[in-house]
Every structure is written in structure tokens, then in C-alpha cells.
Design a protein around this motif. Sequence first.
Motif, PDB file in Angstrom:
ATOM      1  N   HIS A  44       0.764  -1.222   0.069  1.00 21.36           N
ATOM      2  CA  HIS A  44      -0.020  -0.016  -0.165  1.00 21.36           C
ATOM      3  C   HIS A  44       0.838   1.194  -0.127  1.00 21.36           C
ATOM      4  O   HIS A  44       0.628   2.147  -0.775  1.00 21.36           O
ATOM      5  N   ARG A  47       2.335   2.124  -3.450  1.00 24.66           N
ATOM      6  CA  ARG A  47       1.419   2.612  -4.412  1.00 24.66           C
ATOM      7  C   ARG A  47       1.414   4.150  -4.272  1.00 24.66           C
ATOM      8  O   ARG A  47       1.208   4.908  -5.460  1.00 24.66           O
ATOM      9  N   ASN A  48       1.699   4.711  -3.051  1.00 28.74           N
ATOM     10  CA  ASN A  48       1.638   6.137  -2.850  1.00 28.74           C
ATOM     11  C   ASN A  48       2.863   6.776  -2.766  1.00 28.74           C
ATOM     12  O   ASN A  48       2.814   8.203  -2.726  1.00 28.74           O
ATOM     13  N   THR A  49       4.198   6.146  -2.204  1.00 29.38           N
ATOM     14  CA  THR A  49       5.025   6.817  -2.055  1.00 29.38           C
ATOM     15  C   THR A  49       6.453   5.989  -2.747  1.00 29.38           C
ATOM     16  O   THR A  49       6.373   5.022  -2.854  1.00 29.38           O
ATOM     17  N   SER A  50       7.523   6.948  -2.928  1.00 29.84           N
ATOM     18  CA  SER A  50       8.578   6.364  -3.526  1.00 29.84           C
ATOM     19  C   SER A  50       9.677   5.979  -2.582  1.00 29.84           C
ATOM     20  O   SER A  50       9.807   6.893  -1.651  1.00 29.84           O
TER      21      SER A  50
END
Length: 150
Positions: A44, A47-50
Amino acid sequence: MSEKTIRVLHVDDQHLWRSTVSDYLILFGRYEIVSAKSGEEALHLLRNTSFDIIISDYQMPEMDGIDLLIQIRRRGESIPLILFTGIKQEELEQKARDSGVDFYVVKTGDPSVVFSDLSQKIQLAVARSDTVQELKKYQKHHISSPSAPS
């Protein structure tokens, strides 16, 4: 050591290890550490952070560290992963290598030695990954726009 701050996703189901890694690792380099308590939570977050690298425990409920790596690769991501485990077992080390784990680090031993080793392997894995990404950009640029013949 590079001046770059390395963004680390640390995955471990045990709170004590999540806090220990955060406390010790920053003594050995410039790290920004985000912790996840499961493989699902890690997926999860990805999906939102590198992140520059993932450090994952092996034995976790529902999804072990190798299964996490397999899920990440199925999504087409090439982020390096270090398996950081309390298990010193040749068969597991081989399975980890065969699955594409960048490094296998055992948690047990003198913390200053363990975390120095972990930090060095993080630096190596991230540098290797950065080099591969730069090479891909270079090849893409030069293959897609070749020089005109003289």
C-alpha cells in the motif's frame, strides 16, 4: 558515503525491530525510514510513496519477505530489497538469491557490526540501482534519437 538521503521502507511485523532499525540505522548514514508492519501495508505504501530501497524481515504472518519481493516484481517495480532476518540458513539464503533479493543480512550479533553491514549493503544496493536506472535512461535516449550520419 553519499550526501543523498536514502528513503528506506522497513517491513517487519515486530514493533521492537521496527524501532530498533530506525534508531540504529540513522547512526550509519543519511536515512529517512518509513516502517510497515506487514507486506500488505508495504505494498500500500509503495502505491503512494517512492522509496530507494526496502528492508524486509523474512518471517511475517500472511506474506513473508520473499513473497513481498515477488509481489513487487509482478507490479513491474525494480526497487532493491534486502532481506533482514534472524534466520541463518543456507537454503533460505539460496531461495532469497534465486528470488532476486539484493542482499541477505542476519539480524543477530553485535548491533554495531550488524547495522554497519546493513548500512553498507543499503549503500551498495542503492548505488547499483541508481546506476542501472541511469544506464537505462542513457540507452533510451541514444537508441531513440541516434545521431545523424556524417
